[in-house]
Scaffold this motif. Structure first.
Motif, PDB file in Angstrom:
ATOM      1  N   ILE A 178     -21.279   4.240  -8.610  1.00  0.00           N
ATOM      2  CA  ILE A 178     -21.192   3.277  -9.594  1.00  0.00           C
ATOM      3  C   ILE A 178     -19.936   3.568 -10.667  1.00  0.00           C
ATOM      4  O   ILE A 178     -19.558   2.396 -11.330  1.00  0.00           O
ATOM      5  CB  ILE A 178     -22.659   3.697 -10.585  1.00  0.00           C
ATOM      6  N   ASP A 179     -19.771   4.706 -11.127  1.00  0.00           N
ATOM      7  CA  ASP A 179     -18.452   4.988 -11.895  1.00  0.00           C
ATOM      8  C   ASP A 179     -17.150   4.491 -11.233  1.00  0.00           C
ATOM      9  O   ASP A 179     -16.407   3.859 -12.165  1.00  0.00           O
ATOM     10  CB  ASP A 179     -18.407   6.468 -12.135  1.00  0.00           C
ATOM     11  N   TYR A 180     -17.303   4.569 -10.033  1.00  0.00           N
ATOM     12  CA  TYR A 180     -15.905   3.896  -9.263  1.00  0.00           C
ATOM     13  C   TYR A 180     -16.049   2.033  -9.650  1.00  0.00           C
ATOM     14  O   TYR A 180     -15.006   1.954  -9.978  1.00  0.00           O
ATOM     15  CB  TYR A 180     -15.786   4.155  -7.757  1.00  0.00           C
ATOM     16  N   VAL A 181     -17.422   1.594  -9.367  1.00  0.00           N
ATOM     17  CA  VAL A 181     -17.163   0.323  -9.548  1.00  0.00           C
ATOM     18  C   VAL A 181     -17.094  -0.149 -11.001  1.00  0.00           C
ATOM     19  O   VAL A 181     -16.080  -1.019 -11.395  1.00  0.00           O
ATOM     20  CB  VAL A 181     -18.452  -0.359  -9.245  1.00  0.00           C
ATOM     21  N   ILE A 182     -17.277   0.596 -11.982  1.00  0.00           N
ATOM     22  CA  ILE A 182     -17.017   0.636 -13.500  1.00  0.00           C
ATOM     23  C   ILE A 182     -15.582   0.466 -13.697  1.00  0.00           C
ATOM     24  O   ILE A 182     -14.950  -0.306 -14.274  1.00  0.00           O
ATOM     25  CB  ILE A 182     -17.657   1.455 -14.356  1.00  0.00           C
ATOM     26  N   VAL A 183     -14.911   1.497 -13.160  1.00  0.00           N
ATOM     27  CA  VAL A 183     -13.509   1.681 -13.590  1.00  0.00           C
ATOM     28  C   VAL A 183     -12.575   0.644 -12.671  1.00  0.00           C
ATOM     29  O   VAL A 183     -11.767   0.305 -13.288  1.00  0.00           O
ATOM     30  CB  VAL A 183     -12.868   3.056 -12.895  1.00  0.00           C
ATOM     31  N   HIS A 184     -13.071   0.172 -11.399  1.00  0.00           N
ATOM     32  CA  HIS A 184     -12.544  -0.731 -10.635  1.00  0.00           C
ATOM     33  C   HIS A 184     -12.472  -1.995 -11.544  1.00  0.00           C
ATOM     34  O   HIS A 184     -11.550  -2.812 -11.843  1.00  0.00           O
ATOM     35  CB  HIS A 184     -13.269  -1.217  -9.386  1.00  0.00           C
ATOM     36  N   LEU A 206      -9.235   7.903 -11.348  1.00  0.00           N
ATOM     37  CA  LEU A 206      -9.895   8.578 -10.606  1.00  0.00           C
ATOM     38  C   LEU A 206      -9.136   8.868  -9.504  1.00  0.00           C
ATOM     39  O   LEU A 206      -8.972   8.074  -8.274  1.00  0.00           O
ATOM     40  CB  LEU A 206     -11.207   7.352  -9.928  1.00  0.00           C
ATOM     41  N   PRO A 207      -8.611  10.025  -9.251  1.00  0.00           N
ATOM     42  CA  PRO A 207      -7.673  10.285  -8.227  1.00  0.00           C
ATOM     43  C   PRO A 207      -8.214  10.402  -6.809  1.00  0.00           C
ATOM     44  O   PRO A 207      -7.458  10.217  -5.799  1.00  0.00           O
ATOM     45  CB  PRO A 207      -7.245  11.858  -8.521  1.00  0.00           C
ATOM     46  N   ASN A 208      -9.425  10.444  -6.872  1.00  0.00           N
ATOM     47  CA  ASN A 208     -10.338  10.393  -5.446  1.00  0.00           C
ATOM     48  C   ASN A 208     -10.781   9.053  -4.895  1.00  0.00           C
ATOM     49  O   ASN A 208     -11.606   8.865  -4.478  1.00  0.00           O
ATOM     50  CB  ASN A 208     -11.166  11.596  -5.380  1.00  0.00           C
ATOM     51  N   TYR A 209     -10.202   8.027  -5.651  1.00  0.00           N
ATOM     52  CA  TYR A 209     -10.803   6.770  -5.530  1.00  0.00           C
ATOM     53  C   TYR A 209     -10.852   6.312  -4.203  1.00  0.00           C
ATOM     54  O   TYR A 209     -11.773   5.349  -3.563  1.00  0.00           O
ATOM     55  CB  TYR A 209      -9.884   5.748  -6.483  1.00  0.00           C
ATOM     56  N   GLN A 210      -9.798   6.659  -3.184  1.00  0.00           N
ATOM     57  CA  GLN A 210      -9.679   5.986  -1.949  1.00  0.00           C
ATOM     58  C   GLN A 210     -11.248   6.668  -1.186  1.00  0.00           C
ATOM     59  O   GLN A 210     -11.609   5.889  -0.491  1.00  0.00           O
ATOM     60  CB  GLN A 210      -8.655   6.583  -1.056  1.00  0.00           C
ATOM     61  N   GLN A 211     -11.305   7.788  -1.538  1.00  0.00           N
ATOM     62  CA  GLN A 211     -12.662   8.458  -0.922  1.00  0.00           C
ATOM     63  C   GLN A 211     -13.871   7.677  -1.109  1.00  0.00           C
ATOM     64  O   GLN A 211     -14.747   7.466  -0.414  1.00  0.00           O
ATOM     65  CB  GLN A 211     -12.704  10.041  -1.292  1.00  0.00           C
ATOM     66  N   LEU A 212     -13.910   7.578  -2.532  1.00  0.00           N
ATOM     67  CA  LEU A 212     -15.055   6.728  -3.060  1.00  0.00           C
ATOM     68  C   LEU A 212     -15.045   5.243  -2.709  1.00  0.00           C
ATOM     69  O   LEU A 212     -16.346   4.918  -2.408  1.00  0.00           O
ATOM     70  CB  LEU A 212     -15.004   6.552  -4.720  1.00  0.00           C
ATOM     71  N   GLN A 213     -14.203   4.745  -2.261  1.00  0.00           N
ATOM     72  CA  GLN A 213     -13.934   3.477  -1.910  1.00  0.00           C
ATOM     73  C   GLN A 213     -14.419   3.350  -0.414  1.00  0.00           C
ATOM     74  O   GLN A 213     -15.176   2.514  -0.058  1.00  0.00           O
ATOM     75  CB  GLN A 213     -12.499   2.920  -1.893  1.00  0.00           C
ATOM     76  N   ARG A 214     -14.219   4.204   0.281  1.00  0.00           N
ATOM     77  CA  ARG A 214     -14.541   4.525   1.815  1.00  0.00           C
ATOM     78  C   ARG A 214     -16.101   4.806   1.794  1.00  0.00           C
ATOM     79  O   ARG A 214     -17.036   3.943   2.504  1.00  0.00           O
ATOM     80  CB  ARG A 214     -13.955   5.510   2.493  1.00  0.00           C
ATOM     81  N   ARG A 215     -16.684   5.445   0.800  1.00  0.00           N
ATOM     82  CA  ARG A 215     -18.142   5.610   0.924  1.00  0.00           C
ATOM     83  C   ARG A 215     -18.890   4.417   0.306  1.00  0.00           C
ATOM     84  O   ARG A 215     -19.810   4.135   0.903  1.00  0.00           O
ATOM     85  CB  ARG A 215     -18.421   6.534  -0.361  1.00  0.00           C
ATOM     86  N   LEU A 216     -18.355   3.624  -0.504  1.00  0.00           N
ATOM     87  CA  LEU A 216     -18.953   2.248  -0.947  1.00  0.00           C
ATOM     88  C   LEU A 216     -18.895   1.455  -0.056  1.00  0.00           C
ATOM     89  O   LEU A 216     -19.937   0.546   0.233  1.00  0.00           O
ATOM     90  CB  LEU A 216     -18.092   1.968  -2.356  1.00  0.00           C
ATOM     91  N   LYS A 217     -17.722   1.204   0.858  1.00  0.00           N
ATOM     92  CA  LYS A 217     -17.905   0.212   1.822  1.00  0.00           C
ATOM     93  C   LYS A 217     -18.948   0.551   2.862  1.00  0.00           C
ATOM     94  O   LYS A 217     -19.384  -0.447   3.599  1.00  0.00           O
ATOM     95  CB  LYS A 217     -16.460   0.238   2.689  1.00  0.00           C
ATOM     96  N   GLY A 218     -19.343   1.715   3.075  1.00  0.00           N
ATOM     97  CA  GLY A 218     -20.517   2.124   3.912  1.00  0.00           C
ATOM     98  C   GLY A 218     -21.789   1.550   3.506  1.00  0.00           C
ATOM     99  O   GLY A 218     -22.713   1.707   4.122  1.00  0.00           O
ATOM    100  N   LYS A 219     -21.835   1.211   2.232  1.00  0.00           N
ATOM    101  CA  LYS A 219     -23.260   0.777   1.586  1.00  0.00           C
ATOM    102  C   LYS A 219     -23.284  -0.747   1.702  1.00  0.00           C
ATOM    103  O   LYS A 219     -22.417  -1.383   1.710  1.00  0.00           O
ATOM    104  CB  LYS A 219     -23.433   1.149   0.177  1.00  0.00           C
TER     105      LYS A 219
END
Length: 221
Positions: A178-184, A206-219
Motif C-alpha cells: 500500500i505504501d508503494y502505491v501511495i508513494v507512486h 523507496l530504494p526497493n521499489y522494484q521488488q515491491l512493484q514485482r510483488r504488486l504485479k502478482g496481485k
C-alpha cells in the motif's frame, strides 16, 4: 461472451471469449478465470493456438489466484493481508466489530457492511501515511483522497485537481505494498508520466521499489 474449454498440460481450462472492435487478441486472468478478448472474425483455432503458446504463464496465473474475501456466514476477508473469519449476527445494524481474528458483522448485507469498514480502515491508513510522506519526503500540499473501486488499477493521480484516488482493494494487501502505491501516486505530482525521472523519484523514497512493484504485479485488483 461465450465459455469454452481446452486442455493445457494435464488439466482442462475454461476460458471466456468476447469479440470486440480491437486490433489484437488480449489474454488475461481475472479472478482465477482466463478471459480472452479478440477482434471480430478471429478464428477460434488461432485464439487457442495463442493460449497454448502462453499456457505455462497463464496456468501459473490461474494457480496463483487467491480470493481476498468470501462474504458469507463462516466466510473470510483479508484486511492488511490478515485473514479474518466472518461471524454474522444480524441485528439490523450496518456495523462490524473485531474480536481477535474474528470480524463480527451485525447486518444481513454482509458485503456492503464489510466494505464500509474496509473503506474506513483504508482511508485512515492512507491519510496517516500521506501525512507522513508529505512531512518527510515531499514538498506538497495535502491532496484530497478518494477511495473507489477500480477494475484494473490500484490508484490514480489527478494533479490538476490536487487529488489522488485509491482502489478499495488495497485493503486486502500488506501495508508495504500500500505504501508503494501511495508513494507512486504522490510522485505523479512531480512527474506526470512513467519516465525514468519519475521512477528515480520513487527510488529516492523507496530504494526497493522494484521488488515491491514485482510483488504488486502478482496481485489481482
Amino acid at each position: 461472451m461465450k465459455e469454452y474449454q481446452m486442455q493445457l498440460n494435464d488439466e482442462i481450462v475454461t476460458y471466456q471469449l468476447t469479440y470486440k472492435h480491437i486490433k489484437n487478441v488480449r489474454m488475461r486472468v481475472r479472478d482465477g478465470l482466463l478471459v480472452i478478448s479478440a477482434p471480430y472474425g478471429t478464428p477460434q483455432k488461432y485464439i487457442e493456438m495463442m493460449i497454448y503458446t502462453y499456457r505455462q504463464r497463464l496456468l501459473d496465473q490461474i494457480h496463483a489466484y487467491q480470493p481476498y474475501f468470501q462474504y458469507a456466514e463462516n466466510g473470510f476477508v483479508l484486511i492488511f493481508n490478515q485473514r479474518y473469519h466472518l461471524v454474522i449476527r444480524d441485528v439490523g445494524i450496518k456495523r462490524c466489530q473485531f474480536h481477535g481474528t474474528d470480524l463480527y458483522v451485525y447486518h444481513h448485507d454482509i458485503q456492503s457492511c464489510v466494505e464500509k469498514e474496509c473503506q474506513r480502515l483504508l482511508r485512515e491508513y492512507i491519510e496517516e501515511r500521506v501525512i507522513h510522506y508529505l512531512a518527510h519526503d515531499f514538498d506538497l500540499d495535502m491532496p484530497h483522497i478518494d477511495i473507489k473501486k477500480y477494475k484494473s488499477r490500484w490508484g490514480s493521480c489527478y494533479y490538476k485537481e490536487q487529488r489522488i484516488s485509491f482502489h478499495l482493494g488495497l485493503i486486502h494487501l500488506d501495508k508495504e505494498l500500500i505504501d508503494y502505491v501511495i508513494v507512486h501516486e504522490l510522485c505523479h505530482f512531480i512527474y506526470h508520466d512513467h519516465s525514468a525521472l519519475f521512477y528515480r523519484e520513487i527510488a529516492k523514497r523507496l530504494p526497493n521499489y522494484q521488488q515491491l512493484q514485482r510483488r504488486l504485479k502478482g496481485k489481482h485488483t
